[in-house]
Design a protein around this motif. Structure first.
Motif, PDB file in Angstrom:
ATOM      1  N   GLY A  65       8.170  12.790  -3.505  1.00  0.00           N
ATOM      2  CA  GLY A  65       7.721  11.503  -3.582  1.00  0.00           C
ATOM      3  C   GLY A  65       6.886  10.874  -2.587  1.00  0.00           C
ATOM      4  O   GLY A  65       6.110  11.787  -2.149  1.00  0.00           O
ATOM      5  N   SER A  66       6.547   9.525  -2.480  1.00  0.00           N
ATOM      6  CA  SER A  66       5.505   9.110  -1.493  1.00  0.00           C
ATOM      7  C   SER A  66       6.073   7.900  -0.501  1.00  0.00           C
ATOM      8  O   SER A  66       6.979   7.433  -1.005  1.00  0.00           O
ATOM      9  N   ALA A  68       0.776  -1.176   0.102  1.00  0.00           N
ATOM     10  CA  ALA A  68      -0.143   0.111  -0.051  1.00  0.00           C
ATOM     11  C   ALA A  68       0.979   1.147   0.003  1.00  0.00           C
ATOM     12  O   ALA A  68       2.176   1.206   0.319  1.00  0.00           O
ATOM     13  N   GLY A  69       0.268   2.302  -0.317  1.00  0.00           N
ATOM     14  CA  GLY A  69       0.888   3.505  -0.242  1.00  0.00           C
ATOM     15  C   GLY A  69       0.078   4.857  -0.193  1.00  0.00           C
ATOM     16  O   GLY A  69      -1.126   4.725   0.048  1.00  0.00           O
ATOM     17  N   GLU A  70       0.774   5.944  -0.205  1.00  0.00           N
ATOM     18  CA  GLU A  70      -0.149   7.232  -0.073  1.00  0.00           C
ATOM     19  C   GLU A  70      -0.752   7.665  -1.463  1.00  0.00           C
ATOM     20  O   GLU A  70      -0.416   7.306  -2.527  1.00  0.00           O
ATOM     21  N   LYS A  71      -1.993   8.656  -1.033  1.00  0.00           N
ATOM     22  CA  LYS A  71      -2.556   9.119  -2.444  1.00  0.00           C
ATOM     23  C   LYS A  71      -2.984  10.282  -1.726  1.00  0.00           C
ATOM     24  O   LYS A  71      -3.562  10.552  -0.677  1.00  0.00           O
ATOM     25  N   GLN A  72      -3.208  11.310  -2.688  1.00  0.00           N
ATOM     26  CA  GLN A  72      -3.699  12.749  -2.242  1.00  0.00           C
ATOM     27  C   GLN A  72      -5.299  12.468  -2.236  1.00  0.00           C
ATOM     28  O   GLN A  72      -5.844  11.861  -2.958  1.00  0.00           O
ATOM     29  N   ILE A  73      -6.095  13.351  -1.482  1.00  0.00           N
ATOM     30  CA  ILE A  73      -7.401  13.057  -1.447  1.00  0.00           C
ATOM     31  C   ILE A  73      -7.757  14.516  -2.184  1.00  0.00           C
ATOM     32  O   ILE A  73      -7.578  15.574  -1.964  1.00  0.00           O
ATOM     33  N   VAL A  74      -8.400  14.221  -3.277  1.00  0.00           N
ATOM     34  CA  VAL A  74      -8.805  15.100  -3.996  1.00  0.00           C
ATOM     35  C   VAL A  74     -10.463  15.097  -4.526  1.00  0.00           C
ATOM     36  O   VAL A  74     -10.840  14.153  -5.152  1.00  0.00           O
ATOM     37  N   ALA A  75     -11.139  15.976  -4.017  1.00  0.00           N
ATOM     38  CA  ALA A  75     -12.517  16.182  -4.038  1.00  0.00           C
ATOM     39  C   ALA A  75     -13.070  16.142  -5.561  1.00  0.00           C
ATOM     40  O   ALA A  75     -14.019  15.122  -5.686  1.00  0.00           O
ATOM     41  N   THR A 104      -8.577   4.256 -12.114  1.00  0.00           N
ATOM     42  CA  THR A 104      -8.417   4.356 -10.651  1.00  0.00           C
ATOM     43  C   THR A 104      -7.065   5.329 -10.410  1.00  0.00           C
ATOM     44  O   THR A 104      -6.829   5.796  -9.365  1.00  0.00           O
ATOM     45  N   SER A 105      -5.984   5.382 -11.364  1.00  0.00           N
ATOM     46  CA  SER A 105      -4.916   6.354 -11.301  1.00  0.00           C
ATOM     47  C   SER A 105      -3.770   5.613 -10.413  1.00  0.00           C
ATOM     48  O   SER A 105      -4.060   4.457  -9.921  1.00  0.00           O
ATOM     49  N   GLY A 106      -2.797   6.395 -10.019  1.00  0.00           N
ATOM     50  CA  GLY A 106      -1.787   6.038  -9.210  1.00  0.00           C
ATOM     51  C   GLY A 106      -1.574   6.508  -7.637  1.00  0.00           C
ATOM     52  O   GLY A 106      -2.541   7.108  -7.346  1.00  0.00           O
ATOM     53  N   PHE A 107      -0.288   6.568  -7.239  1.00  0.00           N
ATOM     54  CA  PHE A 107      -0.106   6.958  -5.747  1.00  0.00           C
ATOM     55  C   PHE A 107       0.644   8.325  -5.804  1.00  0.00           C
ATOM     56  O   PHE A 107       1.178   8.611  -7.080  1.00  0.00           O
ATOM     57  N   SER A 108       0.349   9.018  -5.022  1.00  0.00           N
ATOM     58  CA  SER A 108       0.968  10.564  -4.751  1.00  0.00           C
ATOM     59  C   SER A 108       0.765  10.914  -3.401  1.00  0.00           C
ATOM     60  O   SER A 108       0.390  10.152  -2.520  1.00  0.00           O
ATOM     61  N   SER A 109       1.386  11.923  -3.195  1.00  0.00           N
ATOM     62  CA  SER A 109       1.488  12.609  -1.572  1.00  0.00           C
ATOM     63  C   SER A 109       1.721  14.085  -1.778  1.00  0.00           C
ATOM     64  O   SER A 109       1.985  14.488  -2.485  1.00  0.00           O
ATOM     65  N   ARG A 159       8.827   2.531   3.480  1.00  0.00           N
ATOM     66  CA  ARG A 159      10.056   3.241   2.414  1.00  0.00           C
ATOM     67  C   ARG A 159       9.581   4.220   1.620  1.00  0.00           C
ATOM     68  O   ARG A 159       8.450   4.382   1.139  1.00  0.00           O
ATOM     69  N   PHE A 160      10.339   5.472   1.755  1.00  0.00           N
ATOM     70  CA  PHE A 160       9.923   6.600   1.039  1.00  0.00           C
ATOM     71  C   PHE A 160      10.465   6.413  -0.290  1.00  0.00           C
ATOM     72  O   PHE A 160      11.729   6.064  -0.693  1.00  0.00           O
ATOM     73  N   VAL A 161       9.701   6.438  -1.431  1.00  0.00           N
ATOM     74  CA  VAL A 161       9.889   6.192  -2.990  1.00  0.00           C
ATOM     75  C   VAL A 161      10.152   7.573  -3.572  1.00  0.00           C
ATOM     76  O   VAL A 161       9.019   8.198  -3.478  1.00  0.00           O
ATOM     77  N   SER A 162      11.104   7.732  -4.211  1.00  0.00           N
ATOM     78  CA  SER A 162      11.176   9.174  -5.115  1.00  0.00           C
ATOM     79  C   SER A 162      10.096   9.152  -6.103  1.00  0.00           C
ATOM     80  O   SER A 162      10.110   7.980  -6.932  1.00  0.00           O
ATOM     81  N   GLN A 163       9.657  10.055  -6.570  1.00  0.00           N
ATOM     82  CA  GLN A 163       8.723  10.571  -7.792  1.00  0.00           C
ATOM     83  C   GLN A 163       9.509  10.211  -9.086  1.00  0.00           C
ATOM     84  O   GLN A 163       8.944  10.243 -10.100  1.00  0.00           O
ATOM     85  N   ASN A 164      10.909  10.219  -8.746  1.00  0.00           N
ATOM     86  CA  ASN A 164      11.711   9.993  -9.991  1.00  0.00           C
ATOM     87  C   ASN A 164      11.854   8.736 -10.389  1.00  0.00           C
ATOM     88  O   ASN A 164      12.659   8.456 -11.188  1.00  0.00           O
TER      89      ASN A 164
END
Length: 314
Positions: free
Chosen positions: A277-278, A212-219, A267-272, A288-293
């Motif tokens: 990164g996330s 699992a990972g992070e995702k932004q909450i976008v209304a 569905t889309s992907g992960f974000s933070s 673990r913190f994963v770079s967005q690059n």
């Protein structure tokens, strides 16, 4: 020895006082000049300009640590569930797929299954599993906001679902696939439609597979609450981190660009909201913190449990 005292001259003392002399003769009282005052103000402004960013960075570091702690708790809960049932919880329970991002069907998410092992037994006992996630009888659970499911860096206010109900959102989502596709029973991740993945099926290795990972909450992209097993609780790694369609991106003038939803099953992907990164839970329980690059292909491999691809350093 003479006992005579010097004569006291009244007029001399009076004249000295009137002329501004006497016991404080020639003493002048002066304040700051305008230039000195401006220099002091400029120094204070410079110090504040150096100090405030440092304070903000310290606060963000604290929020990031709290977010990592949340993920650690979720990871421990997943492992406790696996030890109890010898499999990971289903990503979403529903009669058929693909899962649509609508308030329809059963769609009970994997997060609901973790409540008993997260010391939320009372909340779990309130869930009516004879009804779906969107049933009115389950509204008290759906509206419950869980701090462990929210990233402190996410500024999203309480959001309302399609029916106007204020739902308990989640800043974290399970990984159902390494490819950008709808949520279905053919997921190659660890949490997908009606799944029951055992650890021996994670053939790529627990330290090379994302749970699992992070995702932004976008209304604007639609939020259904952590109880709902659609894109609110499941994402894929076929999309670059913070590169999906559901990320609010600024445009000219400072106003955010409109979110365009590709389809009802997207569905889309992960974000933070963390810089660069996330954070993710791996199948071995580490965070673990994963770079967005990170290379998109490498990220896709990490989201799949048994593609037998060598990852290497990442």
């Amino acid at each position: 020895m003479s006992s005579e005292q010097p004569a006291f001259c009244y007029w001399c003392v009076t004249g000295a006082v009137q002329s501004g002399r006497g016991f404080a003769a020639d003493r002048k009282i002066r304040g700051f000049t305008l230039i000195e005052l401006l220099v002091v103000i400029a120094i204070i402004a410079i110090l504040m300009g150096l100090l405030l960013p440092a304070v903000q960075q310290a606060r963000e570091a604290a929020r990031r640590t709290q977010c990592k702690n949340n993920l650690m708790q979720i990871g421990i809960a997943l492992h406790n569930y696996e030890m109890a049932f010898e499999m990971l919880p289903p990503g979403v329970v529903n009669s058929a797929g693909p899962i649509r991002n609508l308030e329809e069907g059963y769609q009970m998410s994997w997060m609901v299954q973790l409540l008993p092992v997260m010391e939320q037994t009372m909340l779990f006992s309130m869930v009516d599993f004879s009804q779906g996630a969107y049933a009115a009888v389950n509204s008290p659970i759906r509206t419950t906001r869980m701090s462990v499911f929210r990233c402190p860096s996410d500024p999203a206010p309480p959001l309302a679902a399609a029916g106007g109900l204020i739902v308990g959102e989640a800043s974290y989502a399970g990984c159902f696939s390494g490819s950008d596709k709808p949520i279905d029973a053919d997921g190659d991740g660890c949490l997908f439609l009606n799944s029951g993945v055992r650890y021996r099926e994670i053939r790529d290795g627990a330290s090379n597979t994302l749970l699992a990972g992070e995702k932004q909450i976008v209304a604007e992209a639609g939020e259904f609450g952590w109880i709902a097993g659609n894109r609110s609780a499941l994402r894929n790694t076929g999309v670059a981190i913070s590169g999906g369609w559901d990320i609010v991106k600024p445009v000219a003038g400072g106003k955010p660009a409109a979110v365009v939803i590709p389809s009802v099953t997207a569905t889309s992907g992960f974000s933070s909201h963390h810089t660069g990164g996330s954070q993710f839970i791996l199948a071995d329980g580490s965070v673990r913190f994963v770079s967005q690059n990170i290379n998109v292909q490498t990220l896709s491999i990490l989201g799949s449990r048994a593609d037998l691809q060598v990852v290497g350093e990442w």
